[in-house]
Design an enzyme around this catalytic site. Structure first.
Site, PDB file in Angstrom:
ATOM      1  N   GLU A   1      -7.577   8.254   6.136  1.00 29.27           N
ATOM      2  CA  GLU A   1      -7.859   8.864   7.436  1.00 29.27           C
ATOM      3  C   GLU A   1      -8.427  10.281   7.346  1.00 29.27           C
ATOM      4  O   GLU A   1      -7.801  11.242   7.821  1.00 29.27           O
ATOM      5  CB  GLU A   1      -6.597   8.873   8.307  1.00 29.27           C
ATOM      6  CG  GLU A   1      -6.044   7.492   8.566  1.00 29.27           C
ATOM      7  CD  GLU A   1      -4.808   7.494   9.469  1.00 29.27           C
ATOM      8  OE1 GLU A   1      -4.313   8.574   9.819  1.00 29.27           O
ATOM      9  OE2 GLU A   1      -4.350   6.397   9.817  1.00 29.27           O
TER      10      GLU A   1
ATOM     11  N   HIS B   1      -3.445  10.970   0.433  1.00 28.45           N
ATOM     12  CA  HIS B   1      -2.888  10.791   1.781  1.00 28.45           C
ATOM     13  C   HIS B   1      -2.299  12.140   2.208  1.00 28.45           C
ATOM     14  O   HIS B   1      -1.100  12.270   2.414  1.00 28.45           O
ATOM     15  CB  HIS B   1      -1.846   9.664   1.776  1.00 28.45           C
ATOM     16  CG  HIS B   1      -1.502   9.115   3.134  1.00 28.45           C
ATOM     17  ND1 HIS B   1      -1.593   7.778   3.450  1.00 28.45           N
ATOM     18  CD2 HIS B   1      -1.049   9.711   4.259  1.00 28.45           C
ATOM     19  CE1 HIS B   1      -1.205   7.580   4.701  1.00 28.45           C
ATOM     20  NE2 HIS B   1      -0.864   8.747   5.213  1.00 28.45           N
TER      21      HIS B   1
ATOM     22  N   GLU C   1      -3.354  -0.187   8.056  1.00 31.41           N
ATOM     23  CA  GLU C   1      -2.202   0.307   8.835  1.00 31.41           C
ATOM     24  C   GLU C   1      -2.286  -0.264  10.241  1.00 31.41           C
ATOM     25  O   GLU C   1      -3.370  -0.293  10.841  1.00 31.41           O
ATOM     26  CB  GLU C   1      -2.193   1.838   8.968  1.00 31.41           C
ATOM     27  CG  GLU C   1      -1.854   2.588   7.719  1.00 31.41           C
ATOM     28  CD  GLU C   1      -1.747   4.101   7.944  1.00 31.41           C
ATOM     29  OE1 GLU C   1      -1.464   4.529   9.085  1.00 31.41           O
ATOM     30  OE2 GLU C   1      -1.973   4.834   6.966  1.00 31.41           O
TER      31      GLU C   1
ATOM     32  N   TYR D   1      -4.412   1.953  15.720  1.00 30.66           N
ATOM     33  CA  TYR D   1      -3.212   2.191  16.539  1.00 30.66           C
ATOM     34  C   TYR D   1      -3.476   2.021  18.027  1.00 30.66           C
ATOM     35  O   TYR D   1      -2.676   1.420  18.731  1.00 30.66           O
ATOM     36  CB  TYR D   1      -2.634   3.580  16.240  1.00 30.66           C
ATOM     37  CG  TYR D   1      -1.982   3.617  14.879  1.00 30.66           C
ATOM     38  CD1 TYR D   1      -0.671   3.200  14.701  1.00 30.66           C
ATOM     39  CD2 TYR D   1      -2.701   4.007  13.750  1.00 30.66           C
ATOM     40  CE1 TYR D   1      -0.079   3.184  13.448  1.00 30.66           C
ATOM     41  CE2 TYR D   1      -2.126   3.994  12.494  1.00 30.66           C
ATOM     42  CZ  TYR D   1      -0.809   3.583  12.348  1.00 30.66           C
ATOM     43  OH  TYR D   1      -0.236   3.547  11.100  1.00 30.66           O
TER      44      TYR D   1
ATOM     45  N   ASN E   1      -7.332   1.467   9.845  1.00 30.56           N
ATOM     46  CA  ASN E   1      -6.031   1.800  10.419  1.00 30.56           C
ATOM     47  C   ASN E   1      -6.220   1.831  11.922  1.00 30.56           C
ATOM     48  O   ASN E   1      -6.968   2.658  12.432  1.00 30.56           O
ATOM     49  CB  ASN E   1      -5.551   3.190   9.943  1.00 30.56           C
ATOM     50  CG  ASN E   1      -5.312   3.230   8.438  1.00 30.56           C
ATOM     51  OD1 ASN E   1      -5.439   2.225   7.757  1.00 30.56           O
ATOM     52  ND2 ASN E   1      -4.961   4.402   7.935  1.00 30.56           N
TER      53      ASN E   1
ATOM     54  N   ARG F   1       0.858  -1.190   0.000  1.00 27.99           N
ATOM     55  CA  ARG F   1       0.000   0.000   0.000  1.00 27.99           C
ATOM     56  C   ARG F   1       0.895   1.241   0.000  1.00 27.99           C
ATOM     57  O   ARG F   1       1.769   1.376   0.861  1.00 27.99           O
ATOM     58  CB  ARG F   1      -0.898   0.003   1.243  1.00 27.99           C
ATOM     59  CG  ARG F   1      -1.706   1.270   1.354  1.00 27.99           C
ATOM     60  CD  ARG F   1      -2.670   1.276   2.539  1.00 27.99           C
ATOM     61  NE  ARG F   1      -3.361   2.557   2.509  1.00 27.99           N
ATOM     62  CZ  ARG F   1      -3.427   3.410   3.531  1.00 27.99           C
ATOM     63  NH1 ARG F   1      -2.873   3.115   4.691  1.00 27.99           N
ATOM     64  NH2 ARG F   1      -4.038   4.557   3.383  1.00 27.99           N
TER      65      ARG F   1
HETATM   66  O1  IFM Z   1       2.376   8.042   9.614  1.00 26.28           O
HETATM   67  C1  IFM Z   1       1.000   8.004   9.841  1.00 26.28           C
HETATM   68  C2  IFM Z   1       0.257   7.773   8.533  1.00 26.28           C
HETATM   69  O2  IFM Z   1       0.555   8.743   7.603  1.00 26.28           O
HETATM   70  C3  IFM Z   1      -1.220   7.787   8.777  1.00 26.28           C
HETATM   71  N1  IFM Z   1      -1.589   6.904   9.848  1.00 26.28           N
HETATM   72  C4  IFM Z   1      -0.835   6.954  11.079  1.00 26.28           C
HETATM   73  C5  IFM Z   1       0.643   6.886  10.790  1.00 26.28           C
HETATM   74  C6  IFM Z   1       1.445   6.981  12.109  1.00 26.28           C
HETATM   75  O3  IFM Z   1       1.199   8.191  12.746  1.00 26.28           O
END
Ligand code: IFM
Length: 446
Positions: A167, A122, A354, A295, A293, A78
């Site tokens: 995002e 992006h 992600e 985290y 994505n 990706r």
């Molecule tokens: O680096 C970023 C990415 O561009 C978008 N998602 C989170 C990642 C980590 O912060």
């Protein structure tokens, strides 16, 4: 308990990057300026004055980077396409040299047996469009669709699936509400027309991609939201935050309506941005897949002062990444369960587009990253056993890169990059991920 080796046969393994974070070559071959070039030039905007001007020099070193991907045994890669490389002013004239770069990249990926998964936006909006209002301007959605069609006409013969946006929550909130990312606007909730126009751009582009027989995904940054206590005040704050972070960006696409925004004090028509028919345009081109994505989860308490209807609080009992983000792998399982509950049949298959963490450079070998990836992949296996339909996992990131306002300080790569010499050095997590992919594939091959 199922673990990562129990992920289903055919599960797709990948890694992710984004154009402005790795390409560099910002003034080469006719590329126009993006909002990030302009923002990073502002004193104090990016830590230590770092910029994406050189980044990982991937524009020139993409062949070496594809060798690293091949070494991992990836099914897919990706990356994102820089709109200002393809259309330097965001509209009208196409830059053949810019398109030719992605042509070469995609050919090389296909030759290496790696499926390209491009993201069209992006965060690197052409500055010329920002000068006309950026995503606050409805026209930007139409320009985005035109750009999507240009790129798909050139590259769609080798690229089956496209991600429209990355995002939109983060881009809207950091870029337009708080001003910590480009374009650096500080509009608070009045930033939300930028969210609507991104979603409109998604819908318009998705229709054009479908007309060309291509599949469409949208990558959202979603977070399971937990109230800090059982109090009704904390529960209300958590609901308001969930609306802003998650539902505002997912309900229109999957359900064709916005959630109730009254707890945020935002009018239903998002300050006049939402026009008749917009939600159909956003919702009708059914998503072929949702990019997720993930985290960390978010803990939310009732506000202690005026302003926002919530306070974000830490999760002190969890370990934290170098960025200070709590590490809660089970949050991924919980998030997948809550998506199924909220959207039911409307939820398309999911790909984790992600997931990863930044680790302090002095930590060797990078055991925290290995633990992070292992924990999240185990949680994913558990979620699939519980019924989640997740087709693949793209770790963030292949390479250390330009981490936006943090410059080169947060290192997310399974490959270390020396930004002085551009030398790439695979980390212990690279070998770990490679071995996991190979073992999983061997276990599940007939
Ligand atoms: O680096 C970023 C990415 O561009 C978008 N998602 C989170 C990642 C980590 O912060």
């Amino acid at each position: 308990m199922p673990n990562r080796l129990d992920l289903p046969a055919g599960f797709r393994w990948g890694a992710a990057t984004a154009a402005h974070q790795i390409e560099g070559a910002v003034e080469e071959d006719g590329r126009g300026p993006s909002v990030w070039d302009v923002f990073a030039a502002r004193p104090g905007a990016v830590r230590d004055g770092h910029t994406g001007a050189v980044a990982c020099d991937h524009y020139h070193r993409y062949a070496e980077d594809i060798e690293l991907m091949r070494g991992l045994g990836l099914d897919g890669y990706r990356f994102s396409i820089a709109w200002p490389r393809v259309m330097p002013t965001g509209a009208g004239a196409v830059n053949p040299a810019g398109l030719a770069f992605y042509d070469r990249l995609i050919d090389a990926l296909v030759a290496a047996g790696i499926t390209p998964l491009p993201t069209l936006f992006h965060w690197d909006l052409p500055q010329a469009l920002e000068d006309e209002g950026g995503w606050l301007n409805r026209d930007t959605a139409y320009r985005f669709a035109e750009y999507a069609a240009v790129v798909a006409d050139r590259l769609g013969d080798r690229v089956p699936t496209w991600i429209t946006l990355n995002e939109p929550f983060v881009h809207t909130v950091f870029g337009y509400a708080l001003g910590t990312h480009a374009p650096g606007r500080t509009l608070m909730f009045e930033a939300l027309p930028a969210a609507h126009h991104q979603l409109l751009g998604h819908g318009l582009a998705a229709s054009l991609l479908h007309e060309r027989g291509l599949e469409v995904m949208l990558s959202n940054n979603l977070t399971p939201v937990r109230p800090a206590s059982p109090s009704s005040e904390d529960a209300a704050a958590a609901e308001a935050y969930d609306t802003l972070h998650n539902r505002l960006f997912t309900d229109p696409v999957l359900l064709g309506r916005y959630p109730d925004l009254s707890a945020l004090g935002v009018p239903d028509d998002i300050y006049g941005a939402v026009r008749d028919g917009d939600l159909d345009l956003i919702h009708t081109p059914r998503l072929d897949g949702l990019g997720l994505n993930y985290y960390n989860p978010t803990r939310v308490a009732a506000p202690t002062g005026p302003g926002l209807p919530f306070d974000l609080v830490d999760i002190p009992e969890a370990p934290h990444t170098a960025f200070g983000w709590p590490v809660v792998p089970d949050g991924l399982r919980q998030l997948l369960a809550s998506l199924r509950k909220s959207y039911g049949e409307a939820l398309p298959p999911i790909t984790i587009t992600e997931n990863g963490c930044s680790v302090d450079e002095s930590t060797t070998p990078d055991q925290p990253r290995i633990d992070f990836l292992a924990g999240h992949l185990d949680a994913l296996a558990q979620a699939i056993t519980e019924g989640a339909d997740v087709r693949g996992y793209y770790t963030w990131s292949l390479l250390d890169n330009f981490e936006w306002a943090e410059g080169y300080h947060q290192r997310f790569g399974v490959v270390h990059v020396d930004f002085e010499t551009q030398k790439r050095t695979p980390r212990a997590s690279y070998a770990w991920y490679r071995d996991l992919i190979a073992t999983h594939r061997a276990l599940h091959s007939d």
